[in-house]
Write a protein that holds these residues in place. Structure first.
Motif, PDB file in Angstrom:
ATOM      1  N   LEU A  35      16.270   1.674  37.975  1.00 58.15           N
ATOM      2  CA  LEU A  35      16.628   1.321  36.608  1.00 58.15           C
ATOM      3  C   LEU A  35      16.508  -0.173  36.348  1.00 58.15           C
ATOM      4  N   GLU A  36      16.461  -0.949  37.417  1.00 57.70           N
ATOM      5  CA  GLU A  36      16.426  -2.398  37.285  1.00 57.70           C
ATOM      6  C   GLU A  36      15.541  -3.015  38.356  1.00 57.70           C
ATOM      7  N   ASN A  37      15.127  -4.223  38.111  1.00 58.32           N
ATOM      8  CA  ASN A  37      14.324  -4.975  39.071  1.00 58.32           C
ATOM      9  C   ASN A  37      15.228  -5.508  40.183  1.00 58.32           C
ATOM     10  N   PRO A  38      14.973  -5.147  41.449  1.00 57.89           N
ATOM     11  CA  PRO A  38      15.813  -5.621  42.557  1.00 57.89           C
ATOM     12  C   PRO A  38      15.878  -7.141  42.642  1.00 57.89           C
ATOM     13  N   LEU A  39      14.858  -7.820  42.138  1.00 54.41           N
ATOM     14  CA  LEU A  39      14.860  -9.273  42.176  1.00 54.41           C
ATOM     15  C   LEU A  39      15.778  -9.865  41.112  1.00 54.41           C
ATOM     16  N   ALA A  40      16.062  -9.090  40.073  1.00 57.92           N
ATOM     17  CA  ALA A  40      16.886  -9.584  38.981  1.00 57.92           C
ATOM     18  C   ALA A  40      18.349  -9.177  39.116  1.00 57.92           C
ATOM     19  N   ASN A  41      18.622  -8.161  39.951  1.00 57.93           N
ATOM     20  CA  ASN A  41      19.988  -7.680  40.103  1.00 57.93           C
ATOM     21  C   ASN A  41      20.249  -7.379  41.576  1.00 57.93           C
ATOM     22  N   PRO A  42      21.285  -7.963  42.170  1.00 54.41           N
ATOM     23  CA  PRO A  42      21.565  -7.740  43.592  1.00 54.41           C
ATOM     24  C   PRO A  42      21.963  -6.311  43.920  1.00 54.41           C
ATOM     25  N   GLN A  43      22.413  -5.559  42.915  1.00 56.97           N
ATOM     26  CA  GLN A  43      22.784  -4.156  43.103  1.00 56.97           C
ATOM     27  C   GLN A  43      22.097  -3.292  42.050  1.00 56.97           C
ATOM     28  N   PRO A  44      20.763  -3.183  42.130  1.00 57.53           N
ATOM     29  CA  PRO A  44      20.018  -2.414  41.120  1.00 57.53           C
ATOM     30  C   PRO A  44      20.372  -0.932  41.192  1.00 57.53           C
ATOM     31  N   LEU A  45      20.544  -0.339  40.031  1.00 54.99           N
ATOM     32  CA  LEU A  45      20.878   1.080  39.963  1.00 54.99           C
ATOM     33  C   LEU A  45      19.636   1.939  40.108  1.00 54.99           C
ATOM     34  N   GLN A  46      19.855   3.150  40.609  1.00 55.76           N
ATOM     35  CA  GLN A  46      18.822   4.170  40.636  1.00 55.76           C
ATOM     36  C   GLN A  46      19.297   5.365  39.822  1.00 55.76           C
ATOM     37  N   GLY A  47      18.363   6.208  39.436  1.00 53.38           N
ATOM     38  CA  GLY A  47      18.714   7.416  38.706  1.00 53.38           C
ATOM     39  C   GLY A  47      17.717   8.519  38.978  1.00 53.38           C
ATOM     40  N   TYR A  48      18.134   9.744  38.691  1.00 51.15           N
ATOM     41  CA  TYR A  48      17.258  10.898  38.838  1.00 51.15           C
ATOM     42  C   TYR A  48      16.794  11.279  37.443  1.00 51.15           C
ATOM     43  N   LEU A  49      15.503  11.139  37.178  1.00 50.58           N
ATOM     44  CA  LEU A  49      14.946  11.279  35.839  1.00 50.58           C
ATOM     45  C   LEU A  49      14.190  12.588  35.676  1.00 50.58           C
ATOM     46  N   ARG A  50      14.457  13.249  34.558  1.00 47.83           N
ATOM     47  CA  ARG A  50      13.693  14.446  34.179  1.00 47.83           C
ATOM     48  C   ARG A  50      13.136  14.217  32.780  1.00 47.83           C
ATOM     49  N   GLN A  51      11.835  14.414  32.620  1.00 44.16           N
ATOM     50  CA  GLN A  51      11.186  14.252  31.333  1.00 44.16           C
ATOM     51  C   GLN A  51      10.938  15.609  30.685  1.00 44.16           C
ATOM     52  N   THR A  52      10.606  15.566  29.412  1.00 45.91           N
ATOM     53  CA  THR A  52      10.265  16.787  28.696  1.00 45.91           C
ATOM     54  C   THR A  52       8.749  16.854  28.529  1.00 45.91           C
ATOM     55  N   ASP A  53       8.265  17.974  28.038  1.00 47.23           N
ATOM     56  CA  ASP A  53       6.830  18.103  27.769  1.00 47.23           C
ATOM     57  C   ASP A  53       6.523  17.850  26.300  1.00 47.23           C
ATOM     58  N   SER A  54       7.465  17.233  25.579  1.00 45.37           N
ATOM     59  CA  SER A  54       7.277  16.931  24.168  1.00 45.37           C
ATOM     60  C   SER A  54       6.214  15.850  24.000  1.00 45.37           C
ATOM     61  N   LEU A 120      21.193   3.149  29.781  1.00 44.36           N
ATOM     62  CA  LEU A 120      20.662   3.198  28.418  1.00 44.36           C
ATOM     63  C   LEU A 120      19.577   2.140  28.225  1.00 44.36           C
ATOM     64  N   LYS A 121      19.794   0.968  28.767  1.00 45.60           N
ATOM     65  CA  LYS A 121      18.807  -0.110  28.649  1.00 45.60           C
ATOM     66  C   LYS A 121      17.480   0.298  29.275  1.00 45.60           C
ATOM     67  N   TYR A 122      17.561   1.030  30.392  1.00 44.92           N
ATOM     68  CA  TYR A 122      16.337   1.533  31.028  1.00 44.92           C
ATOM     69  C   TYR A 122      15.651   2.561  30.133  1.00 44.92           C
ATOM     70  N   LEU A 123      16.415   3.504  29.619  1.00 42.87           N
ATOM     71  CA  LEU A 123      15.826   4.598  28.849  1.00 42.87           C
ATOM     72  C   LEU A 123      15.129   4.120  27.579  1.00 42.87           C
ATOM     73  N   VAL A 124      15.745   3.182  26.873  1.00 47.71           N
ATOM     74  CA  VAL A 124      15.163   2.775  25.589  1.00 47.71           C
ATOM     75  C   VAL A 124      13.846   2.025  25.763  1.00 47.71           C
ATOM     76  N   ARG A 125      13.545   1.611  26.994  1.00 48.83           N
ATOM     77  CA  ARG A 125      12.256   0.952  27.253  1.00 48.83           C
ATOM     78  C   ARG A 125      11.146   1.957  27.528  1.00 48.83           C
ATOM     79  N   GLN A 126      11.487   3.231  27.667  1.00 45.38           N
ATOM     80  CA  GLN A 126      10.497   4.238  28.017  1.00 45.38           C
ATOM     81  C   GLN A 126       9.859   4.811  26.748  1.00 45.38           C
ATOM     82  N   PRO A 127       8.543   4.901  26.703  1.00 46.42           N
ATOM     83  CA  PRO A 127       7.867   5.391  25.496  1.00 46.42           C
ATOM     84  C   PRO A 127       8.160   6.856  25.180  1.00 46.42           C
ATOM     85  N   PHE A 128       8.633   7.616  26.160  1.00 45.84           N
ATOM     86  CA  PHE A 128       8.903   9.035  25.945  1.00 45.84           C
ATOM     87  C   PHE A 128      10.342   9.294  25.491  1.00 45.84           C
ATOM     88  N   VAL A 129      11.122   8.236  25.250  1.00 45.51           N
ATOM     89  CA  VAL A 129      12.515   8.368  24.814  1.00 45.51           C
ATOM     90  C   VAL A 129      12.689   7.785  23.420  1.00 45.51           C
TER      91      VAL A 129
END
Length: 279
Positions: A35-54, A120-129
């Protein structure tokens, strides 16, 4: 082994399982993302992402786990189901980057309260969201995070992007007055002795545990659903055999689970689903 250690180990076996098995069982469309750049955050978050076929930007749901972690299990239990309804889902791992196993017998780090907005900050940067249609959905401690994220206050006010709605399963409702900035749904069991339904009733009525009341007309009404005969973690199928954890009763309840699935589906469709919502 102490009783606490035994209970924690049993809970892990019931609710978490082997991570490698969970990944193998996941659908190909589900991927682990940074979810974040490891160089910009010492504790970058990860997530499990599922997309739609929309073909166009889709509404999305951020899923926030409970005090025992199990973010991949949460994806299996709810992420997969919600994605099948046509929503992008992102199950957040709040513990891995912090080196935590669980926080059930202690308070979590203060900055945990920012994790929903980091997702949320990660998601809003994605073109499919669709950035205007994202819901925060949390369980127990994650339910508290969902409420914090949409309650009128410093966390919500300082975020450039906002959640459109929120859902909290059996959250600790104390200290909240229900001064929510968006439509909110709270689901709790009547017999929950860890996060009591009565405290959530007080929150919905506008009273916190200090006796302070919400001013009339302030905040957006919260819908509370209380399931008779249900305990804490009523939607966790690994708890078909009831257990005690830290003095609290945990037990799966099929009827409450089925009703909560319908409630979540209807609420998402009403607040962020279907056609693009009016701004």
């Amino acid at each position: 082994m102490t009783k606490l250690a035994e209970a924690t180990a049993l809970l892990a076996a019931l609710l978490i399982g082997a991570a490698t098995e969970r990944v193998a069982a996941a659908e190909p469309s589900a991927i682990v993302v940074d979810l974040e750049n490891p160089l910009a955050n010492p504790q970058p978050l990860q997530g499990y992402l599922r997309q739609t076929d929309s073909p166009g930007p889709s509404p999305a749901v951020v899923l926030l786990h409970s005090c025992n972690g199990n973010w991949l299990r949460l994806d299996e239990r709810w992420g997969k189901r919600i994605a099948a309804w046509g929503y992008v889902t992102l199950s957040v791992d709040s513990f891995g980057p912090r080196g935590l196993k669980n926080t059930c017998d202690s308070n979590g780090p203060v900055d945990l309260g920012l994790d929903a907005y980091r997702a949320l900050k990660y998601l809003v940067r994605q073109p499919f969201v669709d950035p205007a249609r994202v819901t925060a959905l949390g369980f127990s401690q994650g339910g508290w995070l969902a409420l914090v994220s949409v309650e009128r206050g410093i966390i919500e006010q300082t975020s450039q992007t906002k959640f459109r709605s929120a859902i909290a399963f059996y959250p600790p409702c104390r200290a909240f007055r229900g001064d929510m900035t968006v439509p909110t749904l709270v689901l709790v069991g009547e017999l929950d002795d860890w996060t009591p339904a009565e405290e959530c009733r007080s929150m919905v009525d506008g009273r916190d545990d200090w006796g302070t009341s919400r001013q009339k007309g302030q905040g957006i009404p919260t819908r509370l659903v209380v399931y008779p005969g249900a305990y804490h973690a009523f939607d966790a199928q690994g708890l078909k055999t009831p257990m005690q954890l830290l003095g609290h009763h945990l037990e799966f309840n099929q009827a409450a689970t089925d009703r909560s699935i319908d409630a979540v589906h209807q609420f998402l469709d009403a607040t962020i689903g279907g056609k693009v919502q009016a701004q």
